[in-house]
Scaffold this motif. Structure first.
Motif, PDB file in Angstrom:
ATOM      1  N   PHE A  59       0.738  -1.137  -0.088  1.00 56.99           N
ATOM      2  CA  PHE A  59      -0.012  -0.173   0.093  1.00 56.99           C
ATOM      3  C   PHE A  59       0.877   1.307  -0.100  1.00 56.99           C
ATOM      4  O   PHE A  59       0.676   2.249  -0.881  1.00 56.99           O
ATOM      5  N   VAL A  60       1.787   1.173   0.869  1.00 57.59           N
ATOM      6  CA  VAL A  60       2.788   2.406   1.007  1.00 57.59           C
ATOM      7  C   VAL A  60       3.600   2.519  -0.307  1.00 57.59           C
ATOM      8  O   VAL A  60       3.783   3.672  -0.916  1.00 57.59           O
ATOM      9  N   ARG A  61       4.252   1.390  -0.754  1.00 58.24           N
ATOM     10  CA  ARG A  61       5.149   1.626  -1.929  1.00 58.24           C
ATOM     11  C   ARG A  61       4.371   1.902  -3.202  1.00 58.24           C
ATOM     12  O   ARG A  61       4.990   2.532  -4.169  1.00 58.24           O
ATOM     13  N   GLU A  65       5.789   4.682  -6.215  1.00 59.05           N
ATOM     14  CA  GLU A  65       6.389   4.138  -7.265  1.00 59.05           C
ATOM     15  C   GLU A  65       5.518   3.220  -8.299  1.00 59.05           C
ATOM     16  O   GLU A  65       4.335   2.761  -7.838  1.00 59.05           O
ATOM     17  N   ARG A  66       6.016   3.146  -9.553  1.00 59.69           N
ATOM     18  CA  ARG A  66       5.108   2.038 -10.279  1.00 59.69           C
ATOM     19  C   ARG A  66       5.594   0.610  -9.946  1.00 59.69           C
ATOM     20  O   ARG A  66       6.502   0.535  -9.324  1.00 59.69           O
ATOM     21  N   PRO A  67       4.486   0.038 -10.209  1.00 62.35           N
ATOM     22  CA  PRO A  67       4.671  -1.474  -9.992  1.00 62.35           C
ATOM     23  C   PRO A  67       5.765  -2.037 -10.536  1.00 62.35           C
ATOM     24  O   PRO A  67       6.363  -3.056  -9.754  1.00 62.35           O
ATOM     25  N   SER A  68       6.125  -1.585 -11.608  1.00 59.78           N
ATOM     26  CA  SER A  68       7.415  -2.259 -12.071  1.00 59.78           C
ATOM     27  C   SER A  68       8.958  -2.003 -11.073  1.00 59.78           C
ATOM     28  O   SER A  68       9.865  -2.761 -11.288  1.00 59.78           O
ATOM     29  N   GLY A 123      -3.326  -5.195  -0.644  1.00 57.84           N
ATOM     30  CA  GLY A 123      -2.766  -3.784  -0.437  1.00 57.84           C
ATOM     31  C   GLY A 123      -2.866  -2.908  -1.660  1.00 57.84           C
ATOM     32  O   GLY A 123      -3.082  -1.862  -1.504  1.00 57.84           O
ATOM     33  N   TYR A 124      -2.503  -3.619  -2.797  1.00 52.17           N
ATOM     34  CA  TYR A 124      -2.605  -2.903  -3.859  1.00 52.17           C
ATOM     35  C   TYR A 124      -3.977  -2.405  -4.270  1.00 52.17           C
ATOM     36  O   TYR A 124      -4.236  -1.426  -4.882  1.00 52.17           O
ATOM     37  N   TRP A 125      -4.868  -3.372  -4.166  1.00 51.94           N
ATOM     38  CA  TRP A 125      -6.377  -3.181  -4.392  1.00 51.94           C
ATOM     39  C   TRP A 125      -6.605  -1.883  -3.513  1.00 51.94           C
ATOM     40  O   TRP A 125      -7.496  -1.073  -4.221  1.00 51.94           O
ATOM     41  N   ILE A 126      -6.441  -1.956  -2.361  1.00 52.11           N
ATOM     42  CA  ILE A 126      -6.908  -0.976  -1.455  1.00 52.11           C
ATOM     43  C   ILE A 126      -6.511   0.392  -1.845  1.00 52.11           C
ATOM     44  O   ILE A 126      -7.175   1.592  -1.864  1.00 52.11           O
ATOM     45  N   ALA A 127      -5.001   0.374  -2.458  1.00 49.46           N
ATOM     46  CA  ALA A 127      -4.476   1.776  -3.026  1.00 49.46           C
ATOM     47  C   ALA A 127      -5.303   2.032  -4.323  1.00 49.46           C
ATOM     48  O   ALA A 127      -5.533   3.282  -4.211  1.00 49.46           O
ATOM     49  N   VAL A 128      -5.632   1.043  -5.032  1.00 48.78           N
ATOM     50  CA  VAL A 128      -6.247   1.523  -6.293  1.00 48.78           C
ATOM     51  C   VAL A 128      -7.660   1.774  -6.003  1.00 48.78           C
ATOM     52  O   VAL A 128      -8.283   2.903  -6.422  1.00 48.78           O
ATOM     53  N   GLY A 131      -7.863   5.452  -4.879  1.00 48.08           N
ATOM     54  CA  GLY A 131      -7.270   6.133  -5.725  1.00 48.08           C
ATOM     55  C   GLY A 131      -5.914   6.772  -5.379  1.00 48.08           C
ATOM     56  O   GLY A 131      -5.536   7.918  -5.626  1.00 48.08           O
ATOM     57  N   ARG A 132      -5.060   5.897  -4.721  1.00 51.24           N
ATOM     58  CA  ARG A 132      -3.769   6.594  -4.196  1.00 51.24           C
ATOM     59  C   ARG A 132      -2.713   5.937  -4.833  1.00 51.24           C
ATOM     60  O   ARG A 132      -1.477   6.092  -4.585  1.00 51.24           O
ATOM     61  N   ASP A 133      -2.913   4.806  -5.911  1.00 52.44           N
ATOM     62  CA  ASP A 133      -1.547   4.227  -6.327  1.00 52.44           C
ATOM     63  C   ASP A 133      -1.079   5.310  -7.525  1.00 52.44           C
ATOM     64  O   ASP A 133      -1.401   6.308  -7.788  1.00 52.44           O
ATOM     65  N   TYR A 134      -0.170   4.678  -8.074  1.00 49.90           N
ATOM     66  CA  TYR A 134       1.007   5.721  -8.558  1.00 49.90           C
ATOM     67  C   TYR A 134       0.089   5.876 -10.162  1.00 49.90           C
ATOM     68  O   TYR A 134       0.257   7.284 -10.487  1.00 49.90           O
ATOM     69  N   ARG A 135      -0.537   5.207 -10.609  1.00 52.91           N
ATOM     70  CA  ARG A 135      -1.368   5.322 -11.844  1.00 52.91           C
ATOM     71  C   ARG A 135      -2.338   6.029 -11.719  1.00 52.91           C
ATOM     72  O   ARG A 135      -2.511   7.134 -12.552  1.00 52.91           O
ATOM     73  N   SER A 136      -3.119   6.209 -10.803  1.00 48.43           N
ATOM     74  CA  SER A 136      -4.298   7.021 -10.579  1.00 48.43           C
ATOM     75  C   SER A 136      -3.972   8.429 -10.248  1.00 48.43           C
ATOM     76  O   SER A 136      -4.427   9.240 -10.894  1.00 48.43           O
TER      77      SER A 136
END
Length: 156
Positions: A59-61, A65-68, A123-128, A131-136
Motif C-alpha cells: 500500500f505504501v510503496r 512508485e510504479r509497479p515495475s 494492499g494494492y487493491w486498497i490503494a487502487v 485512488g492513491r496508487d501511482y497510476r491513479s
C-alpha cells in the motif's frame, strides 16, 4: 547503503523471517506435548502477520512508485523470507526442515506463498480503490494539467 535496492529486499526478508522466529519461539516455549492448538493458532497468527506486513508495505510503496519498481522488490523479499522460514526456521524449533516429512515442507511453502500473494494483492487493491496508487495519481495530474491549459485555437 539504505538507498540500494538489495538492502530493502534483504530487510524485508529478514523482517518476515523474524515474524516466523517469534512464532516458532512462542510455540516452543508455551506449548506442551499435546499443544497442537497453540501451534495451530501461532501459525495462523504468523501467516496473518506476514500478509498484513506485505499488504501495508505494498500500500505504501504503490503510492510512490510504479509497479515495475516495487513489485520485484516485494516479491524477492517475500521469496527470501520464505526461503529463510522454510530452510532455517525449523532449526529454531530444534528440528530440521524435513523432520515432519516432505508433505509438511511443501505445504508450508504453498501456505506462505498464498498468504504473501494475498497480502500484496489486497494492499494494492486498497490503494487502487482509494485512488492513491501511482497510476491513479498520474492520471489525475494529467487531467488537471489538461484543464488548466487553454484550448488551442486553430487559425484559418
Amino acid at each position: 547503503m539504505r538507498e540500494q535496492r538489495w538492502f530493502r529486499i534483504a530487510v524485508l526478508a529478514v523482517a518476515l523471517f523474524a515474524v516466523n522466529v517469534v512464532a516458532r519461539l512462542v510455540i516452543r516455549f508455551s506449548s506442551d506435548d499435546a499443544g497442537s492448538g497453540t501451534q495451530g493458532l501461532a501459525s495462523i497468527v504468523m501467516f496473518a502477520v506476514i500478509a498484513v506486513v506485505l499488504g501495508a508495505l505494498t500500500f505504501v510503496r504503490s503510492q510512490r512508485e510504479r509497479p515495475s519498481v516495487w513489485l520485484p522488490d516485494i516479491g524477492l523479499g517475500a521469496l527470501g523470507g520464505m526461503a529463510l522460514t522454510v530452510l532455517v526456521g525449523p532449526f529454531v524449533s530444534g528440528r530440521g526442515p524435513f523432520a515432519n516429512g516432505a508433505g509438511d515442507f511443501f505445504a508450508q511453502i504453498w501456505l506462505y506463498a498464498a498468504c504473501a500473494i494475498a497480502g500484496t494483492v489486497i494492499g494494492y487493491w486498497i490503494a487502487v480503490i482509494l485512488g492513491r496508487d501511482y497510476r491513479s495519481k498520474a492520471l489525475k495530474a494529467y487531467t488537471e494539467a489538461r484543464k488548466v491549459r487553454p484550448r488551442r485555437v486553430v487559425g484559418r
